[in-house]
Design a protein around this motif. Sequence first.
Motif, PDB file in Angstrom:
ATOM      1  N   ALA A   1       5.513  -7.806   4.197  1.00  0.00           N
ATOM      2  CA  ALA A   1       4.325  -6.980   4.420  1.00  0.00           C
ATOM      3  C   ALA A   1       4.690  -5.691   5.134  1.00  0.00           C
ATOM      4  O   ALA A   1       4.222  -4.604   4.768  1.00  0.00           O
ATOM      5  CB  ALA A   1       3.288  -7.764   5.236  1.00  0.00           C
ATOM      6  N   GLU A   2       5.541  -5.780   6.147  1.00  0.00           N
ATOM      7  CA  GLU A   2       5.898  -4.615   6.944  1.00  0.00           C
ATOM      8  C   GLU A   2       6.837  -3.673   6.200  1.00  0.00           C
ATOM      9  O   GLU A   2       6.725  -2.451   6.308  1.00  0.00           O
ATOM     10  CB  GLU A   2       6.558  -5.070   8.247  1.00  0.00           C
ATOM     11  CG  GLU A   2       7.059  -3.953   9.141  1.00  0.00           C
ATOM     12  CD  GLU A   2       5.937  -3.085   9.683  1.00  0.00           C
ATOM     13  OE1 GLU A   2       6.200  -1.909  10.030  1.00  0.00           O
ATOM     14  OE2 GLU A   2       4.791  -3.570   9.768  1.00  0.00           O
ATOM     15  N   LEU A   3       7.762  -4.220   5.423  1.00  0.00           N
ATOM     16  CA  LEU A   3       8.804  -3.406   4.801  1.00  0.00           C
ATOM     17  C   LEU A   3       8.497  -3.013   3.356  1.00  0.00           C
ATOM     18  O   LEU A   3       9.273  -2.269   2.753  1.00  0.00           O
ATOM     19  CB  LEU A   3      10.138  -4.154   4.848  1.00  0.00           C
ATOM     20  CG  LEU A   3      10.706  -4.395   6.261  1.00  0.00           C
ATOM     21  CD1 LEU A   3      11.969  -5.245   6.179  1.00  0.00           C
ATOM     22  CD2 LEU A   3      10.998  -3.071   6.960  1.00  0.00           C
TER      23      LEU A   3
ATOM     24  N   ASP B   1       0.811  -1.213   0.000  1.00  0.00           N
ATOM     25  CA  ASP B   1       0.000   0.000   0.000  1.00  0.00           C
ATOM     26  C   ASP B   1       0.848   1.269   0.000  1.00  0.00           C
ATOM     27  O   ASP B   1       0.326   2.380   0.029  1.00  0.00           O
ATOM     28  CB  ASP B   1      -0.947   0.015   1.213  1.00  0.00           C
ATOM     29  CG  ASP B   1      -0.210  -0.088   2.539  1.00  0.00           C
ATOM     30  OD1 ASP B   1       1.041  -0.109   2.525  1.00  0.00           O
ATOM     31  OD2 ASP B   1      -0.885  -0.153   3.588  1.00  0.00           O
ATOM     32  N   ARG B   2       2.169   1.092  -0.051  1.00  0.00           N
ATOM     33  CA  ARG B   2       3.075   2.238  -0.095  1.00  0.00           C
ATOM     34  C   ARG B   2       4.418   1.766  -0.645  1.00  0.00           C
ATOM     35  O   ARG B   2       4.718   0.565  -0.594  1.00  0.00           O
ATOM     36  CB  ARG B   2       3.267   2.832   1.303  1.00  0.00           C
ATOM     37  CG  ARG B   2       3.954   1.889   2.274  1.00  0.00           C
ATOM     38  CD  ARG B   2       3.969   2.436   3.682  1.00  0.00           C
ATOM     39  NE  ARG B   2       4.754   1.592   4.587  1.00  0.00           N
ATOM     40  CZ  ARG B   2       4.336   0.448   5.104  1.00  0.00           C
ATOM     41  NH1 ARG B   2       3.124  -0.005   4.818  1.00  0.00           N
ATOM     42  NH2 ARG B   2       5.117  -0.234   5.919  1.00  0.00           N
ATOM     43  N   PRO B   3       5.246   2.679  -1.139  1.00  0.00           N
ATOM     44  CA  PRO B   3       6.572   2.274  -1.611  1.00  0.00           C
ATOM     45  C   PRO B   3       7.428   1.775  -0.451  1.00  0.00           C
ATOM     46  O   PRO B   3       7.279   2.218   0.692  1.00  0.00           O
ATOM     47  CB  PRO B   3       7.153   3.566  -2.203  1.00  0.00           C
ATOM     48  CG  PRO B   3       5.990   4.462  -2.421  1.00  0.00           C
ATOM     49  CD  PRO B   3       4.973   4.107  -1.377  1.00  0.00           C
ATOM     50  N   GLY B   4       8.313   0.840  -0.740  1.00  0.00           N
ATOM     51  CA  GLY B   4       9.251   0.386   0.272  1.00  0.00           C
ATOM     52  C   GLY B   4      10.412   1.351   0.415  1.00  0.00           C
ATOM     53  O   GLY B   4      10.724   2.129  -0.494  1.00  0.00           O
ATOM     54  N   ASP B   5      11.067   1.316   1.555  1.00  0.00           N
ATOM     55  CA  ASP B   5      12.207   2.183   1.844  1.00  0.00           C
ATOM     56  C   ASP B   5      13.458   1.306   1.898  1.00  0.00           C
ATOM     57  O   ASP B   5      13.663   0.585   2.879  1.00  0.00           O
ATOM     58  CB  ASP B   5      11.989   2.897   3.181  1.00  0.00           C
ATOM     59  CG  ASP B   5      13.117   3.847   3.545  1.00  0.00           C
ATOM     60  OD1 ASP B   5      14.218   3.702   2.990  1.00  0.00           O
ATOM     61  OD2 ASP B   5      12.894   4.735   4.390  1.00  0.00           O
ATOM     62  N   PRO B   6      14.296   1.339   0.866  1.00  0.00           N
ATOM     63  CA  PRO B   6      15.471   0.469   0.850  1.00  0.00           C
ATOM     64  C   PRO B   6      16.388   0.692   2.055  1.00  0.00           C
ATOM     65  O   PRO B   6      16.945  -0.266   2.606  1.00  0.00           O
ATOM     66  CB  PRO B   6      16.171   0.838  -0.463  1.00  0.00           C
ATOM     67  CG  PRO B   6      15.086   1.393  -1.325  1.00  0.00           C
ATOM     68  CD  PRO B   6      14.158   2.102  -0.390  1.00  0.00           C
ATOM     69  N   GLY B   7      16.544   1.938   2.463  1.00  0.00           N
ATOM     70  CA  GLY B   7      17.396   2.222   3.615  1.00  0.00           C
ATOM     71  C   GLY B   7      16.871   1.583   4.883  1.00  0.00           C
ATOM     72  O   GLY B   7      17.628   0.982   5.659  1.00  0.00           O
ATOM     73  N   ALA B   8      15.558   1.697   5.094  1.00  0.00           N
ATOM     74  CA  ALA B   8      14.955   1.090   6.283  1.00  0.00           C
ATOM     75  C   ALA B   8      15.047  -0.426   6.235  1.00  0.00           C
ATOM     76  O   ALA B   8      15.294  -1.080   7.259  1.00  0.00           O
ATOM     77  CB  ALA B   8      13.493   1.530   6.403  1.00  0.00           C
ATOM     78  N   ALA B   9      14.849  -0.998   5.054  1.00  0.00           N
ATOM     79  CA  ALA B   9      14.937  -2.454   4.914  1.00  0.00           C
ATOM     80  C   ALA B   9      16.351  -2.944   5.190  1.00  0.00           C
ATOM     81  O   ALA B   9      16.553  -3.958   5.874  1.00  0.00           O
ATOM     82  CB  ALA B   9      14.484  -2.875   3.520  1.00  0.00           C
ATOM     83  N   ALA B  10      17.358  -2.222   4.673  1.00  0.00           N
ATOM     84  CA  ALA B  10      18.757  -2.607   4.907  1.00  0.00           C
ATOM     85  C   ALA B  10      19.101  -2.519   6.391  1.00  0.00           C
ATOM     86  O   ALA B  10      19.780  -3.396   6.937  1.00  0.00           O
ATOM     87  CB  ALA B  10      19.684  -1.716   4.088  1.00  0.00           C
ATOM     88  N   GLU B  11      18.616  -1.475   7.047  1.00  0.00           N
ATOM     89  CA  GLU B  11      18.891  -1.315   8.477  1.00  0.00           C
ATOM     90  C   GLU B  11      18.242  -2.440   9.287  1.00  0.00           C
ATOM     91  O   GLU B  11      18.865  -3.003  10.207  1.00  0.00           O
ATOM     92  CB  GLU B  11      18.376   0.036   8.960  1.00  0.00           C
ATOM     93  CG  GLU B  11      18.661   0.312  10.426  1.00  0.00           C
ATOM     94  CD  GLU B  11      18.166   1.680  10.874  1.00  0.00           C
ATOM     95  OE1 GLU B  11      18.323   2.005  12.071  1.00  0.00           O
ATOM     96  OE2 GLU B  11      17.614   2.425  10.026  1.00  0.00           O
ATOM     97  N   ALA B  12      16.999  -2.784   8.956  1.00  0.00           N
ATOM     98  CA  ALA B  12      16.301  -3.843   9.681  1.00  0.00           C
ATOM     99  C   ALA B  12      16.977  -5.187   9.455  1.00  0.00           C
ATOM    100  O   ALA B  12      17.154  -5.973  10.398  1.00  0.00           O
ATOM    101  CB  ALA B  12      14.839  -3.905   9.242  1.00  0.00           C
ATOM    102  N   LEU B  13      17.367  -5.452   8.227  1.00  0.00           N
ATOM    103  CA  LEU B  13      18.008  -6.725   7.910  1.00  0.00           C
ATOM    104  C   LEU B  13      19.361  -6.836   8.610  1.00  0.00           C
ATOM    105  O   LEU B  13      19.685  -7.865   9.223  1.00  0.00           O
ATOM    106  CB  LEU B  13      18.165  -6.846   6.399  1.00  0.00           C
ATOM    107  CG  LEU B  13      18.399  -8.233   5.803  1.00  0.00           C
ATOM    108  CD1 LEU B  13      18.062  -8.222   4.316  1.00  0.00           C
ATOM    109  CD2 LEU B  13      19.828  -8.697   5.999  1.00  0.00           C
ATOM    110  N   GLY B  14      20.152  -5.770   8.543  1.00  0.00           N
ATOM    111  CA  GLY B  14      21.448  -5.787   9.204  1.00  0.00           C
ATOM    112  C   GLY B  14      21.324  -5.940  10.706  1.00  0.00           C
ATOM    113  O   GLY B  14      22.109  -6.654  11.343  1.00  0.00           O
TER     114      GLY B  14
END
Length: 307
Positions: free
Chosen positions: A253-255, A201-214
Motif C-alpha cells: 500500500a505504501e510503496l 493511487d499513484r505509480p510506484g517508484d522502483p528506486g524507492a522500493a529497492a532502497e526501502a527493501l535493502g
Amino acid sequence: MSSPAADRRARSLLLPLFVLLLVAALLTAGALVAVELRAGRPSAGEPRCVVSSTDESGDRRRHTLSAEQSANAALITAEAVERGTGTYAAVVALATAMQESQLVNIDYGDRDSVGLFQQRPSQGWGTVEQIMDPAYATAAFYDGLAEIDYASMSVTDAAQAVQRSAYPDAYAEHEDMARAFATSLTGRTEGSLNCVLAAPDRPGDPGAAAEALGGAFGGTAPAPVVDGEQVVVPAPGEPAGWAVAHWAVANAAELGIAQVSFDGRTWVRADQRTTRFAPAPGWVPGTGAHPDGAPPADDVVVVLASR
C-alpha cells in the motif's frame, strides 16, 4: 377475501416492524465495527492483511491487521531477521507493540510515552524525535531484549522485563496474533500473508522500493536490483526469500506495489477481492498469473504499479 381496510391495517403494522428490524441491523453492524476498532483490527472494507494459523486443537484461525499495522509489523520482524535473533524475539516484539500502540506509530501516550513501543524519553529511551522513528524505536526494543534471557521466558514476562509496564499481563492477549505474523513475516510459513488493498493511487517508484527493501533486511538478503518497473532480489533462498516477499506484500500500500513473485507463486494486488462466499485468492501459481512466462522462481520479483 380480505377487505381494503384489513389490507391497510396489515401494511401499517408491517412498516414499524420493518423499521425496527432495520434499526436493529444497523445497531448490530455498529457494534461489530466498535468491537473491531477496540481490538485494533480493521473493519470490513478497509485495507487489511491476513495470516491464517492452526491452533492447538487443529482449528484454523485468521489474524487480521490493517495495512498500516502490517507494514509496521513487517518492519519489526525484518529487524529480527537482520539481527538473526530468531522468530521468538519477533513474537515478543510484535505482542509488545500491539499492546502498547496497536502497532501504530502514535505521537502520544501515557505521560511522555510515544511511538510504536510507547517508549519514554524520561526513562532513557531517546529523544521524542528518535523514538518517533519506527526503525530507531524497534532497534531500541531489541537492544533491551538482548540484555535478558528472553528465550527462556514467556512472551508477557519478556515484554515486561523490557518495557516495565503498569499492565504486565496484557501482552499475553496478543500472543497468537504475534506468533502468526512473526512466523509469516520471518519467512517460516510460505505464501501465508495476503493483503487486500485498493488499487494504487499513484505509480510506484522502483528506486524507492529497492532502497526501502535493502534498508529493511541489510545484508541478510542479496541487494535489490532495479529492472525497469521491477525490483529483483536475486536468489535469496529460504526462508529469507519468503521474508522478503511477505515484507513486500505488507508494504504494497505504501510503496505502490502491484505484484510480488517468489518460489513459483505470485501475489497479484488487483486480484485480491473478497466476496460473501469466497476469500481473496492470495498467492497463486506463477504460471496462472503470468501465462506468457512466470518470473524466475529463485528470485523475489516485485512489480511496481505503472502509470
